[in-house]
Design a protein around this motif. Sequence first.
Motif, PDB file in Angstrom:
ATOM      1  N   ARG A 170       4.633  -7.782  -7.657  1.00 53.05           N
ATOM      2  CA  ARG A 170       3.941  -6.610  -7.688  1.00 53.05           C
ATOM      3  C   ARG A 170       2.577  -6.621  -6.932  1.00 53.05           C
ATOM      4  NH1 ARG A 170       5.953  -3.726 -12.080  1.00 53.05           N
ATOM      5  NH2 ARG A 170       7.047  -4.946 -13.853  1.00 53.05           N
ATOM      6  N   GLN A 171       1.908  -7.528  -6.826  1.00 51.53           N
ATOM      7  CA  GLN A 171       0.905  -7.705  -5.756  1.00 51.53           C
ATOM      8  C   GLN A 171       1.350  -7.515  -4.265  1.00 51.53           C
ATOM      9  OE1 GLN A 171      -1.207 -11.243  -6.047  1.00 51.53           O
ATOM     10  NE2 GLN A 171      -1.823 -11.029  -8.303  1.00 51.53           N
ATOM     11  N   ALA A 172       2.403  -7.762  -3.918  1.00 47.70           N
ATOM     12  CA  ALA A 172       3.146  -7.601  -2.620  1.00 47.70           C
ATOM     13  C   ALA A 172       3.419  -6.199  -2.496  1.00 47.70           C
ATOM     14  CB  ALA A 172       4.413  -8.609  -2.401  1.00 47.70           C
ATOM     15  N   GLN A 173       3.886  -5.621  -3.606  1.00 49.79           N
ATOM     16  CA  GLN A 173       4.044  -4.179  -3.621  1.00 49.79           C
ATOM     17  C   GLN A 173       2.990  -3.329  -3.345  1.00 49.79           C
ATOM     18  OE1 GLN A 173       7.472  -2.811  -3.885  1.00 49.79           O
ATOM     19  NE2 GLN A 173       8.138  -4.749  -3.979  1.00 49.79           N
ATOM     20  N   GLY A 247       7.081  -4.931   4.734  1.00 52.32           N
ATOM     21  CA  GLY A 247       6.666  -5.619   3.445  1.00 52.32           C
ATOM     22  C   GLY A 247       5.116  -6.139   3.717  1.00 52.32           C
ATOM     23  N   ALA A 248       4.945  -7.073   2.553  1.00 56.41           N
ATOM     24  CA  ALA A 248       3.962  -7.861   2.425  1.00 56.41           C
ATOM     25  C   ALA A 248       4.153  -8.891   1.453  1.00 56.41           C
ATOM     26  CB  ALA A 248       2.629  -7.076   1.976  1.00 56.41           C
ATOM     27  N   SER A 249       3.126  -9.940   1.799  1.00 57.12           N
ATOM     28  CA  SER A 249       3.294 -11.091   0.986  1.00 57.12           C
ATOM     29  C   SER A 249       2.247 -11.349  -0.066  1.00 57.12           C
ATOM     30  CB  SER A 249       3.537 -12.409   1.931  1.00 57.12           C
ATOM     31  OG  SER A 249       4.520 -12.280   2.822  1.00 57.12           O
ATOM     32  N   ALA A 250       2.426 -11.981  -1.280  1.00 58.39           N
ATOM     33  CA  ALA A 250       1.498 -12.277  -2.008  1.00 58.39           C
ATOM     34  C   ALA A 250       1.956 -13.775  -2.563  1.00 58.39           C
ATOM     35  CB  ALA A 250       1.420 -11.583  -3.401  1.00 58.39           C
ATOM     36  N   SER A 255       7.532  -8.370  -0.504  1.00 59.11           N
ATOM     37  CA  SER A 255       8.139  -7.149  -1.111  1.00 59.11           C
ATOM     38  C   SER A 255       8.769  -6.572   0.313  1.00 59.11           C
ATOM     39  CB  SER A 255       7.026  -6.001  -1.167  1.00 59.11           C
ATOM     40  OG  SER A 255       5.999  -6.023  -0.125  1.00 59.11           O
ATOM     41  N   ASP A 256       9.574  -5.572   0.444  1.00 56.96           N
ATOM     42  CA  ASP A 256      10.492  -5.126   1.507  1.00 56.96           C
ATOM     43  C   ASP A 256      10.724  -3.682   0.981  1.00 56.96           C
ATOM     44  OD1 ASP A 256      12.252  -4.616   3.401  1.00 56.96           O
ATOM     45  OD2 ASP A 256      14.043  -6.231   2.638  1.00 56.96           O
TER      46      ASP A 256
END
Length: 442
Positions: A170-173, A247-250, A255-256
């Motif tokens: 959820r953080q990556a979102q 996307g991003a990473s946590a 996330s994608d």
Amino acid sequence: MTSLPDPAALYAAHLAGLKAHADQALARGGLDHLVIPSGRLHYQAFDDQAYPFQVSPQFKAWLPLTRVPDSWIAYTPGKRPQLIFLQPRDYWHAVPDAPGGWWLEHFDIHIIRTPDQALALLPKPARLCAILGEAHSALGEYAPNNPEAVIDYLAWQRSYKTPYEIALMRQAQARAVRGHRAAEAAFQGGASEFDIHLAYCGAAGQDASQLPYANIVGLNQHAAVLHYTELERSAPAQRRSLLIDAGASAAGYASDITRTHAAEVGSEFQAMIEAVDAAQIAMAQAVAPGVDYRQLHLDAHLALMGILRDFGLITVSPEAALESGVSAAFFPHGLGHLLGLQVHDVAGLAESDRGGRIPRPAGHPYLRMTRVLEPGMVVTIEPGLYFIDMLLDQARANGHGAAIDWDRVAQFRPFGGIRIEDNVLCTNDGADNLTRPAFAAA
């Protein structure tokens, strides 16, 4: 805005699950210890410059550490896990801070100053260790052996995300959505692909080495290249469309997300984007326990062909387009994949926790997920419609030219294509779309 769950409060239960899985995996492999190197730096040929470091996914499953080369996790059933942490004496590079954080109390920590000092601390004998990693991570006799029985079992278990993992996803979102909002604004302001990419990275707070995959930023016809990553420095003379898959990473979880934007509000292309978006929402809502992902993929073909029929691009029924292969000319990739520690996460085709492979539907070679959905799985749902000359020419050569209205195709070709992608958690109650609420909150 609703606050995101705190991973720290969920970590102990996550770690307990990892240890239980490790116990079972080692028993299946007839081994006594689990050893996981974080990985080593890869160096460019004939140079002392390293490629960006990518930590082993097996390592970051246990710890929220992603920038720690030459470190090791060692676990023996019934004992506390060990972290062998490299903190070199170095004035050329930034030295990692001493380990700290909410996970610290669960590990025994050993600080080493040179990589070879790990040898004295790793469990013995090496022949009774399952060593998971890349070959270049080898240290003395501790060479990654990746026992098949161990890997198959752990990969299967990774399909089911713990509350700790979902909190990080959820953080990556949220990070990715900030980037998408900035990218859309840059596009509407007339920016180039490269500048849209920079706007995304700035808003997401991550550079290219931290993102889970290379940003796909395609303007106009470039949106028809599925993995387009060239990033033109100059803006096109006429701005028509943007497809951004980023996307991003946590703490190593990905996330994608993909969105498509039209330059002209109220245009026919904008109407097609809205039609695909509505269909994608329905596809995401269909995620539920017991649903065969292969059927979701085939249903997506029918829905997308219905859109093309409504817009006058095909002259046959959706069913006929799917049966003949015409649908694959417009939608050539799979509906999605598992998501987690890796963007295309493991075990999407696995038959069981002992390996095996569930075949893809005939004629759909690029589908990355063939399993029946279960609670805890996170999948992407990413339908797309594209105007790809090579595939359309193949459809014509295969005798399906009459099924396509070529004048209508010519009208849409300059826009490249449309892809909409959300990340969806399968729960006992059905679908929990992780992406749409993040956009709403932003």
